[in-house]
Enzyme design. Structure first.
Site, PDB file in Angstrom:
ATOM      1  CG  HIS A  13     -40.253  17.347  51.871  1.00 34.96           C
ATOM      2  ND1 HIS A  13     -41.544  17.728  51.570  1.00 34.96           N
ATOM      3  CD2 HIS A  13     -39.664  17.063  50.682  1.00 34.96           C
ATOM      4  CE1 HIS A  13     -41.714  17.692  50.251  1.00 34.96           C
ATOM      5  NE2 HIS A  13     -40.589  17.272  49.706  1.00 34.96           N
ATOM      6  CB  CYS A  53     -44.669  17.214  51.665  1.00 37.46           C
ATOM      7  SG  CYS A  53     -44.469  17.310  53.459  1.00 37.46           S
ATOM      8  CD  GLN A  94     -45.111  20.124  48.862  1.00 39.26           C
ATOM      9  OE1 GLN A  94     -44.560  19.047  48.683  1.00 39.26           O
ATOM     10  NE2 GLN A  94     -45.166  20.715  50.046  1.00 39.26           N
ATOM     11  CG  ASN A 123     -39.465  16.320  46.298  1.00 38.89           C
ATOM     12  OD1 ASN A 123     -40.403  16.513  47.065  1.00 38.89           O
ATOM     13  ND2 ASN A 123     -38.276  16.872  46.486  1.00 38.89           N
TER      14      ASN A 123
END
Length: 472
Positions: free
Chosen positions: A373, A79, A73, A395
């Protein structure tokens, strides 16, 4: 150290005798000197790193979902968008028969910024009679167009604008590092807020204010196009699959692409949160005031439940092959380089000779923790008794951290720092399904359950020269 009431008597002002007592207490224990010598020469995280936890880091899981390579990102707060698109791309990869695929985050980012500007200006019009220096208006002016967002906000964008493959609208300098773009856009929106409030003070009608808003957004749109480029209304789509078979669809709109090549049932999902604070009873619905992006879109809705119910639903989804979008406080007790979320990764208590006693509820109440997040569960390791040992986390910090961008999360960390998961409604009990359709309790704009959609850079890709984070 247990200090009983009345063990020490202090005046209102700190004096020399107090400091002398503190110093004598410190020097009495040689372990304090040892800790001081170590920490003054190195990062506290290096000193406190728990070798036992490091030694048991394992990226093997009993249940694993196939996905693409880790995404990145950049220096942005996108996120939630990356996590949402990472779930959608799993479906696209199946239908397109692809080994790797990525959907365009800049495409949704463009529309999110435009919709948030309209949402903000509508809120300014709605609060036109509120005092400028009141907490509400000051809050609105402080949180105008963050990169951040929530699942329901993601749904609003996909339903209205569809999605496109990454090559159709690739990253720009500003989409991957949004700070300066956001500064310019925010400056202009605060100016617009001033202008609209001045119109109200001058006796302008709502119709006149909304007409002015249209002119202001035209200028704002120009700025957005300069930073992010032009979002396509349609594009030419053809691809070669992993078996080297060529396919051609031809011209297609972003909405048609979502329907034909993804087809994810966005309405089948429900947002569960775990906020064990006294002001939020379990089995009740909640929403947050002034938290959204699309005027007229679906509102952000949360069902607050106990952590065991949350874990059970998430585990069942992953075991059935469905990835789970979730929100957590990624900055707490985690090691970015190793890709670990574990509440024991750092033994701060032994270094300091103290205890950290805030529980999950107190961390929320006293502002020490919040959702910062969004990520995706793509695996779970279930033990012989049917209990989760650890979770695999996809992630959006690139492939230079963890296991090529994937993290391992201990089940205990899940309990302490995970606050939200998106679950298919079929995994919920009849009792909870009935709660889902009830009227939500409206939380204040500054409630910690709205933090994931308010933060900008807390969840950005790490600076690899630093590369580690963790607070107790």
């Amino acid at each position: 150290m247990d200090i009983g009431i009345g063990a020490y008597i202090m005046n209102r002002v700190l004096n020399d005798k107090d400091v002398e007592r503190f110093s004598a207490s410190f020097e009495k224990d040689p372990k304090n000197i040892l800790a001081m010598n170590a920490v003054t020469q190195s990062d506290i995280r290096e000193t406190a790193l728990n070798r036992e936890v490091v030694n048991r880091i394992d990226h093997t899981y009993s249940h694993l979902i196939k996905t693409g390579k880790a995404t990145a990102q950049g220096q942005t707060g996108r996120c939630w968008m990356f996590a949402g698109l990472n779930i959608l791309r799993i479906e696209a990869m199946k239908k397109l028969n692809l080994k790797e695929f990525e959907l365009s985050q800049p495409y949704l980012m463009f529309w999110d910024k435009l919709e948030k500007a309209n949402y903000f200006l509508e809120n300014i019009i709605e609060t036109r009679g509120e005092p400028l220096d009141g907490r509400l208006v000051m809050w609105l002016l402080a949180h105008i167009i963050p990169d951040a967002g929530q699942w329901d906000m993601f749904v609003n964008l996909v339903k209205k604008y569809g999605v496109v493959p990454k090559p159709v609208m690739p990253e720009t300098k500003s989409s991957g590092a949004s700070r300066f773009m956001n500064t310019c856009l925010t400056t202009k929106l605060r100016e617009y807020a001033r202008d609209l409030r001045a119109m109200h003070e001058g006796g302008a009608s709502l119709e006149e204010m909304r007409k002015a808003k249209g002119c202001l957004l035209e200028e704002y749109y120009r700025m957005l196009r300069i930073h992010l480029g032009t979002p396509p209304s349609s594009f030419y789509w053809e691809w070669r699959d992993k078996d080297d078979v060529f396919h051609r669809h031809g011209e297609i709109t972003p909405q048609e692409f979502f329907e034909e090549y993804i087809g994810f049932d966005l309405d089948s999902m429900a947002c569960l949160i775990n906020a064990p604070t006294k002001d939020k009873p379990y089995k009740r619905m909640y929403t947050v005031q002034y938290l959204n992006n699309v005027v007229g879109g679906q509102e952000v809705r949360y069902l607050n439940i106990d952590i065991e119910t949350m874990k059970k639903a998430a585990g069942e989804m992953v075991k059935d092959g469905h990835a789970v979008w979730f929100g957590a406080d990624a900055g707490k007790m985690s090691h970015r380089d190793m890709g670990v979320f574990d509440p024991n990764i750092y033994d701060y208590e032994r270094v300091y000779g103290i205890e950290f006693k805030l529980d999950k509820a107190a961390r929320l109440d006293y502002g020490h923790s919040r959702m910062t997040h969004a990520m995706v569960f793509t695996g779970v390791d279930i033990d012989e008794d049917g209990k989760p040992r650890k979770w695999r986390v996809e992630n959006s910090w690139g492939d230079r951290v963890g296991d090529k961008g994937f993290y391992t999360m201990s089940d205990r960390w899940f309990e302490e720092y995970t606050y939200e998961v998106m679950i298919q409604k079929k995994y919920l009990s009849e009792e909870l399904l009935k709660v889902l359709v009830t009227e939500p309790i409206v939380l204040k704009p500054w409630d910690p359950m709205g933090a994931l959609a308010r933060e900008n850079l807390d969840c950005s890709t790490p600076d690899y020269g630093w590369g580690r984070t963790s607070l107790p």
